[in-house]
Design an enzyme around this catalytic site. Structure first.
Site, PDB file in Angstrom:
ATOM      1  N   ALA A  74       5.474   5.396  -2.613  1.00 21.08           N
ATOM      2  CA  ALA A  74       4.025   5.553  -2.722  1.00 21.08           C
ATOM      3  C   ALA A  74       3.436   4.852  -1.508  1.00 21.08           C
ATOM      4  CB  ALA A  74       3.533   4.902  -3.999  1.00 21.08           C
TER       5      ALA A  74
ATOM      6  N   SER B 226       7.853  -0.735   1.406  1.00 17.15           N
ATOM      7  CA  SER B 226       9.290  -0.493   1.178  1.00 17.15           C
ATOM      8  C   SER B 226       9.866   0.350   2.315  1.00 17.15           C
ATOM      9  CB  SER B 226       9.472   0.244  -0.160  1.00 17.15           C
ATOM     10  OG  SER B 226       8.916   1.543  -0.087  1.00 17.15           O
TER      11      SER B 226
ATOM     12  N   HIS C 286      -2.817  -1.140  -8.176  1.00 15.18           N
ATOM     13  CA  HIS C 286      -1.486  -0.615  -8.501  1.00 15.18           C
ATOM     14  C   HIS C 286      -1.607   0.512  -9.539  1.00 15.18           C
ATOM     15  CE1 HIS C 286       2.844  -0.498  -8.694  1.00 15.18           C
ATOM     16  NE2 HIS C 286       2.860  -0.790  -9.985  1.00 15.18           N
TER      17      HIS C 286
HETATM   18  N1  HPA Z   1      -0.892  -0.092   0.952  1.00 12.56           N
HETATM   19  C1  HPA Z   1       0.384  -0.526   0.839  1.00 12.56           C
HETATM   20  N2  HPA Z   1       1.234  -0.028  -0.025  1.00 12.56           N
HETATM   21  C2  HPA Z   1       0.812   0.957  -0.812  1.00 12.56           C
HETATM   22  C3  HPA Z   1      -0.495   1.445  -0.749  1.00 12.56           C
HETATM   23  C4  HPA Z   1      -1.396   0.890   0.184  1.00 12.56           C
HETATM   24  O1  HPA Z   1      -2.583   1.256   0.290  1.00 12.56           O
HETATM   25  N3  HPA Z   1      -0.603   2.436  -1.679  1.00 12.56           N
HETATM   26  C5  HPA Z   1       0.618   2.535  -2.269  1.00 12.56           C
HETATM   27  N4  HPA Z   1       1.479   1.644  -1.750  1.00 12.56           N
END
Ligand code: HPA
Length: 294
Positions: free
Chosen positions: A131, A233, A268
């Site tokens: 993500a 990640s 999140h």
């Molecule tokens: N930033 C960093 N990691 C992430 C984000 C983000 O906006 N969205 C999902 N993982």
């Protein structure tokens, strides 16, 4: 003088213990081998909100990370924390349902141990998903981005997962990174997206440690540096994969628009929620890519 040199030795010993050894990798790999009858061809890492994909694996053998020697466990909501080994599109796969992140407090060696285990299981292909926040101004939540290259910001600040003794049995001390993401796999993913009528964005993924999301200034910096998406990640895992010469395909699910002017808030929950829209698209691409592999 005596005390000083003792302190130094102790520091060195503690430091060395941070690195995963080949025998630690092999004992985890052997525990998996003992429970499976197939030779996995592809390792698949599922990112935040994308864990449901593992439920499509057929004839699945499920092995919790907590049942593997030397293994870290995933502590993040949305990450199940187990390997699922079985068949997907008639291809033998090993799926990581839940990944380990550096921000959880693990070492880089622990974060990337699953990829080392894949290598010792004889897996030479990896599909990595995550993500990510969309830094490219045209990207919208729900988009899927083919990762064409990566910005190793963690490595640039001293957190390269290859630091420490080199595992010569797996790869060279100074591995090339001219093609972190395999070009032929990128072409295959583009074709699969076209055939399925899916819009596939493309771009550069910047890997940060997290867990705090980025400030508006961080994000403007990343955009200026050429990033199209940002996450917490993938980059360390891909470096380890390339060290062992695995071919890598990377897909980012854009879960939120990066907040370059500070006008919105990132959570999140938003990331997990967007996963529901993204999962079916990522699944189509992964299935198509698996069908296209020899
Ligand atoms: N930033 C960093 N990691 C992430 C984000 C983000 O906006 N969205 C999902 N993982």
């Amino acid at each position: 003088m005596g005390i000083r040199s003792n302190v130094k030795t102790l520091t060195q010993v503690t430091h060395m213990q941070n690195f995963i050894t080949l025998s630690q990798i092999d004992s985890a790999a052997q525990t998996i081998k003992n429970q499976i009858q197939i030779q996995p061809l592809v390792g698949i890492i599922l990112g935040s909100g994308l864990n449901d994909l593992a439920d499509s694996v057929q004839n699945a053998v499920r092995i919790s990370y907590s049942d593997l020697p030397n293994f870290p466990v995933s502590t993040v909501h949305g990450h199940a924390g187990r390997f699922v080994i079985g068949m997907l599109e008639d291809k033998p796969v090993l799926v990581m349902q839940g990944r380990i992140h550096y921000y959880e407090g693990y070492t880089m060696g622990q974060v990337t141990l699953p990829v080392r285990v894949m290598q010792r299981l004889g897996i030479s292909n990896m599909i990595v998903t995550n993500a990510a926040g969309g830094v490219h101004p045209d990207f919208e939540p729900g988009d899927v981005m083919l990762i064409t290259d990566q910005l190793n910001l963690m490595g640039m600040s001293g957190l390269n997962p290859l630091m420490g003794p080199n595992l010569d049995e797996i790869g060279t001390r100074f591995p090339d990174m001219s093609q972190p993401y395999d070009r032929a796999y990128c072409d295959l993913a583009r074709k699969v997206a076209r055939d399925n009528g899916l819009t596939l964005r493309e771009g550069i993924y910047a890997g940060l440690s997290g867990p705090s999301f980025e400030s508006p200034a961080d994000l403007r910096f990343l955009r200026n540096a050429g990033a199209d998406a940002v996450g917490m990640s993938t980059v360390p895992e891909v470096i380890i994969a390339r060290h062992g010469n695995m071919r890598v395909l990377g897909l980012s699910g854009i879960s939120n628009k990066a907040n370059l002017d500070g006008s919105t808030v990132t959570t999140h929950e938003e990331v997990i929620e967007a996963g529901k829209v993204i999962t079916p698209k990522v699944e189509k691409i992964i299935r198509g890519v698996l069908r296209g592999l020899e």
